[in-house]
Motif scaffolding. Structure first.
Motif, mmCIF file in Angstrom:
data_model
loop_
_atom_site.group_PDB
_atom_site.id
_atom_site.type_symbol
_atom_site.label_atom_id
_atom_site.label_comp_id
_atom_site.label_asym_id
_atom_site.label_seq_id
_atom_site.Cartn_x
_atom_site.Cartn_y
_atom_site.Cartn_z
ATOM 1 N N GLU A 8 -19.946 0.830 4.766
ATOM 2 C CA GLU A 8 -18.912 1.771 5.214
ATOM 3 C C GLU A 8 -17.652 1.026 5.654
ATOM 4 O OE1 GLU A 8 -18.239 5.315 8.560
ATOM 5 O OE2 GLU A 8 -20.231 4.425 8.247
ATOM 6 N N MET A 9 -17.840 -0.041 6.427
ATOM 7 C CA MET A 9 -16.691 -0.814 6.881
ATOM 8 C C MET A 9 -16.001 -1.509 5.708
ATOM 9 S SD MET A 9 -14.544 -1.836 9.051
ATOM 10 C CE MET A 9 -15.231 -1.201 10.584
ATOM 11 N N LEU A 10 -16.776 -2.013 4.775
ATOM 12 C CA LEU A 10 -16.186 -2.657 3.592
ATOM 13 C C LEU A 10 -15.323 -1.676 2.812
ATOM 14 C CD1 LEU A 10 -19.129 -4.896 2.321
ATOM 15 C CD2 LEU A 10 -16.906 -5.687 3.150
ATOM 16 N N ASN A 11 -15.783 -0.459 2.661
ATOM 17 C CA ASN A 11 -15.001 0.558 1.949
ATOM 18 C C ASN A 11 -13.711 0.886 2.701
ATOM 19 O OD1 ASN A 11 -16.627 0.934 -0.314
ATOM 20 N ND2 ASN A 11 -17.982 2.368 0.762
ATOM 21 N N LYS A 12 -13.777 0.927 4.031
ATOM 22 C CA LYS A 12 -12.570 1.181 4.817
ATOM 23 C C LYS A 12 -11.565 0.041 4.639
ATOM 24 C CE LYS A 12 -14.650 4.006 8.481
ATOM 25 N NZ LYS A 12 -15.009 4.089 9.928
ATOM 26 N N LEU A 13 -12.076 -1.183 4.695
ATOM 27 C CA LEU A 13 -11.198 -2.346 4.514
ATOM 28 C C LEU A 13 -10.589 -2.346 3.116
ATOM 29 C CD1 LEU A 13 -13.406 -5.022 6.284
ATOM 30 C CD2 LEU A 13 -11.143 -4.260 7.033
ATOM 31 N N LYS A 14 -11.396 -1.981 2.143
ATOM 32 C CA LYS A 14 -10.917 -1.941 0.756
ATOM 33 C C LYS A 14 -9.786 -0.941 0.594
ATOM 34 C CE LYS A 14 -12.696 -1.666 -3.972
ATOM 35 N NZ LYS A 14 -13.915 -1.440 -4.807
ATOM 36 N N SER A 15 -9.882 0.179 1.295
ATOM 37 C CA SER A 15 -8.837 1.210 1.189
ATOM 38 C C SER A 15 -7.549 0.790 1.897
ATOM 39 C CB SER A 15 -9.345 2.525 1.782
ATOM 40 O OG SER A 15 -9.543 2.408 3.182
ATOM 41 N N ARG A 16 -7.653 -0.131 2.849
ATOM 42 C CA ARG A 16 -6.488 -0.580 3.610
ATOM 43 C C ARG A 16 -5.758 -1.754 2.959
ATOM 44 N NH1 ARG A 16 -9.337 -1.940 9.044
ATOM 45 N NH2 ARG A 16 -7.488 -3.277 9.236
ATOM 46 N N MET A 17 -6.393 -2.399 2.003
ATOM 47 C CA MET A 17 -5.852 -3.644 1.461
ATOM 48 C C MET A 17 -5.564 -3.506 -0.033
ATOM 49 S SD MET A 17 -8.771 -5.965 3.314
ATOM 50 C CE MET A 17 -8.288 -7.519 2.587
ATOM 51 N N PRO A 18 -4.550 -4.218 -0.542
ATOM 52 C CA PRO A 18 -4.360 -4.281 -1.994
ATOM 53 C C PRO A 18 -5.635 -4.818 -2.647
ATOM 54 C CG PRO A 18 -2.507 -5.263 -0.832
ATOM 55 C CD PRO A 18 -3.560 -5.021 0.189
ATOM 56 N N SER A 19 -5.941 -4.382 -3.856
ATOM 57 C CA SER A 19 -7.212 -4.743 -4.505
ATOM 58 C C SER A 19 -7.366 -6.256 -4.648
ATOM 59 C CB SER A 19 -7.329 -4.062 -5.870
ATOM 60 O OG SER A 19 -6.247 -4.436 -6.710
ATOM 61 N N TYR A 20 -6.262 -6.947 -5.024
ATOM 62 C CA TYR A 20 -6.365 -8.392 -5.213
ATOM 63 C C TYR A 20 -6.684 -9.086 -3.895
ATOM 64 C CZ TYR A 20 -1.721 -9.186 -3.117
ATOM 65 O OH TYR A 20 -0.658 -9.250 -2.248
ATOM 66 N N LEU A 21 -6.102 -8.557 -2.785
ATOM 67 C CA LEU A 21 -6.320 -9.182 -1.484
ATOM 68 C C LEU A 21 -7.747 -8.941 -0.996
ATOM 69 C CD1 LEU A 21 -5.085 -10.764 0.839
ATOM 70 C CD2 LEU A 21 -4.340 -8.579 1.847
ATOM 71 N N PHE A 22 -8.268 -7.756 -1.258
ATOM 72 C CA PHE A 22 -9.647 -7.474 -0.858
ATOM 73 C C PHE A 22 -10.614 -8.389 -1.615
ATOM 74 C CE2 PHE A 22 -13.704 -5.241 -1.369
ATOM 75 C CZ PHE A 22 -14.047 -5.040 -0.032
ATOM 76 N N ASN A 23 -10.395 -8.534 -2.916
ATOM 77 C CA ASN A 23 -11.259 -9.414 -3.708
ATOM 78 C C ASN A 23 -11.192 -10.842 -3.169
ATOM 79 O OD1 ASN A 23 -12.904 -9.840 -6.326
ATOM 80 N ND2 ASN A 23 -11.301 -11.390 -6.486
ATOM 81 N N TYR A 24 -9.977 -11.276 -2.870
ATOM 82 C CA TYR A 24 -9.765 -12.628 -2.354
ATOM 83 C C TYR A 24 -10.544 -12.843 -1.063
ATOM 84 C CZ TYR A 24 -7.037 -16.751 -0.902
ATOM 85 O OH TYR A 24 -6.640 -17.999 -0.511
ATOM 86 N N MET A 25 -10.375 -11.937 -0.111
ATOM 87 C CA MET A 25 -11.042 -12.069 1.176
ATOM 88 C C MET A 25 -12.557 -11.963 1.036
ATOM 89 S SD MET A 25 -8.669 -12.725 3.287
ATOM 90 C CE MET A 25 -6.913 -12.499 3.610
ATOM 91 N N TYR A 26 -12.991 -11.070 0.174
ATOM 92 C CA TYR A 26 -14.432 -10.879 -0.033
ATOM 93 C C TYR A 26 -15.064 -12.149 -0.596
ATOM 94 C CZ TYR A 26 -18.723 -8.223 -0.871
ATOM 95 O OH TYR A 26 -20.015 -7.754 -0.827
ATOM 96 N N VAL A 27 -14.405 -12.749 -1.583
ATOM 97 C CA VAL A 27 -14.953 -13.944 -2.221
ATOM 98 C C VAL A 27 -15.044 -15.105 -1.245
ATOM 99 C CG1 VAL A 27 -14.500 -15.740 -3.952
ATOM 100 C CG2 VAL A 27 -14.318 -13.332 -4.580
ATOM 101 N N ILE A 28 -13.946 -15.399 -0.549
ATOM 102 C CA ILE A 28 -13.971 -16.578 0.324
ATOM 103 C C ILE A 28 -14.891 -16.356 1.525
ATOM 104 C CG2 ILE A 28 -11.709 -17.390 -0.446
ATOM 105 C CD1 ILE A 28 -10.472 -16.348 2.120
#
Length: 512
Positions: free
Chosen positions: A184-204
């Protein structure tokens, strides 16, 4: 009968010609502990073929998963097949050590690890990894984990994170949500961030968590080697790397290194040195005063830090009277001249290596052409100008370590066999780093543009390979002549694109 003997003679002659190609077969030959189980970072030549050739120069055979189980450019590996293969391979009595890329094993390869959408959760992958650690039963096992750059976001983040606390907050929130499996929190963060930035943060963030968990579950026979891929001092990737370093501080059997592609080669050298209690010695020669404190492109550390950590990793030490000299070439217009440098620093019995970091993605043309002109191939025992400074420096450190190991061999036949593969490796470095990266690559990109071909997504690889062979041939012929003039016979060299892109080539020298 006469015809039979003629056919037999032709067969025997043919068998005397060896082509340096990788078989990736798992032949059961329980003779001695001369094999290393190897799950590569990916299937590029620098990660697979070249590691195998350098291992053969050291007297080791790599056992690699079936090629159809491994990654292929944007196609992920079959992680179930690799897992099943490993369970049977690590227990073999002729295996002395095991090297596993966690990017391949957990994420499906280096490119796959740059995207957070993976089929297998990292927790399941780590549980499988624990099982393999147990099955290794005390054998040397090195896990190589590369913290990947998530292009092109790296370059967008470089100038931001130190100024923008929001990015650090995003990173910490994403990391916490992943660790708690909070969808649930990941989905909220994803909606708040540009897609490229979410992928970046998720990966690292995922890579940090993966390495934290692996580090906390290491057995005494297991080493975790963490590599930092292309970065800069100001990137979020470097921030996450430093975050990981502070978290796992105090754990044993962990190395954190700058670089990626070269680490497998260095690990082979490390294993050989550990098995034989061999300690190669190095003297670092910087081209100009102050070079050692420089930060080069794509790096998160100084030239000195990068070089010293790689020497330490293979088990080497620094000494003024070292067996190996590593010369860091950083300035394209250096007036000293490579011949004068070799004459100044190399004495009888020493090995001399050139880490060509004057540019990225290719060797310095003027430097290499001077090496050829002055017939320095035999005097310069190691060379690399591959990709980033870390890649080049680490490759030369590995080369010199293997060369020191070969030099200690007394048996003439064994020595000649090892040298054959070693010179094949050096040939590949000049063919790839100088001929392709610094000359032919531009010509092939022009050819692709004029024919409407996407250089990062080649649809007709056979057509591209044919054009590549044609453009590479005159330069390869010259390189073979240079080697022959220095007493090293290379009968020919095959060349192709390993993947459907033009970033690198696969060179297979044909030897006597």
């Amino acid at each position: 009968m006469k015809r039979f003997f003629i056919i037999l003679l032709i067969f025997l002659i043919t068998m005397n010609i060896a082509i340096v190609k990788t078989s990736y077969k798992d032949d059961i030959k329980y003779v001695s502990k001369d094999k290393i189980v190897f799950v590569p970072l990916d299937t590029r030549p620098v990660s697979l073929q070249n590691v195998e050739i350098l291992a053969k120069a050291g007297g080791k055979e790599l056992l690699v998963p079936p090629i159809d189980a491994l990654d292929d450019y944007k196609k992920k590996s079959n992680q179930d097949m690799i897992y099943d293969w490993l369970k049977g391979s690590v227990t073999r009595p002729d295996v002395s050590a095991v090297i596993i890329s966690t990017n391949q094993f957990i994420s499906g390869g280096l490119i796959a690890s740059r995207n957070y959408l993976n089929d297998m959760s990292y927790k399941e992958g780590i549980e499988r990894l624990k099982e393999i650690m147990s099955l290794s039963n005390g054998k040397r096992l090195v896990l190589i984990s590369i913290m990947p750059q998530v292009a092109p976001v790296l370059y967008q983040q470089d100038t931001k994170y130190v100024q923008n606390s929001t990015n650090i907050e995003y990173y910490n929130e994403v990391k916490k949500a992943i660790s708690e499996n909070d969808a649930e929190m990941l989905n909220k963060l994803k909606s708040r961030m540009p897609s490229y930035l979410f992928n970046y943060m998720y990966v690292i963030a995922s890579e940090v968590l993966i390495n934290e968990e692996i580090a906390s579950n290491l057995k005494p026979n297991v080493t975790l080697t963490i590599g930092l891929d292309d970065t800069t001092m100001k990137s979020m990737l470097k921030y996450s790397y430093d975050d990981l370093k502070s978290t796992i501080k105090g754990y044993k059997n962990i190395y954190m290194l700058h670089g990626a592609d070269e680490i497998s080669m260095m690990t082979v050298a490390k294993i050989l040195n550990e098995e034989k209690s061999f300690r190669p010695t190095y003297k670092i020669v910087y081209e100009e005063n102050g070079d050692e404190n420089s930060y080069l492109s794509y790096e998160g550390g100084t030239v000195r830090e990068i070089t010293e950590e790689k020497i330490d990793y293979v088990g080497g030490t620094e000494s003024d009277n070292a067996k190996n000299i590593i010369y860091i070439h950083m300035h394209k217009n250096n007036k000293t001249g490579i011949k004068n440098v070799v004459s100044k620093y190399k004495i009888s019995g020493q090995n001399f290596g050139v880490a060509d970091v004057a540019k990225t993605n290719g060797g310095d043309k003027d430097l290499v052409e001077q090496i050829f002109k002055d017939k320095l191939i035999k005097l310069i025992d190691a060379y690399s100008g591959w990709n980033t400074p870390s890649n080049s420096i680490g490759t030369v450190v590995a080369e010199l370590s293997i060369k020191s190991y070969i030099d200690a061999k007394k048996d003439k036949k064994d020595l000649e066999e090892r040298q054959k593969y070693y010179y094949a490796f050096t040939f590949i470095r000049y063919a790839d780093d100088y001929i392709y990266q610094s000359i032919v690559r531009d010509a092939m990109q022009s050819w692709a543009n004029s024919n409407g071909i996407n250089q990062d997504n080649i649809e007709n690889k056979d057509e591209a390979d044919a054009a590549l062979k044609q453009k590479m041939k005159p330069y390869l012929d010259t390189l073979m002549f240079v080697y022959a003039d220095c007493g090293i016979k290379i009968k020919g060299a095959d060349v192709e694109y390993p993947w459907n892109r033009m970033f690198e080539v696969k060179v297979a020298p044909i030897l006597d």
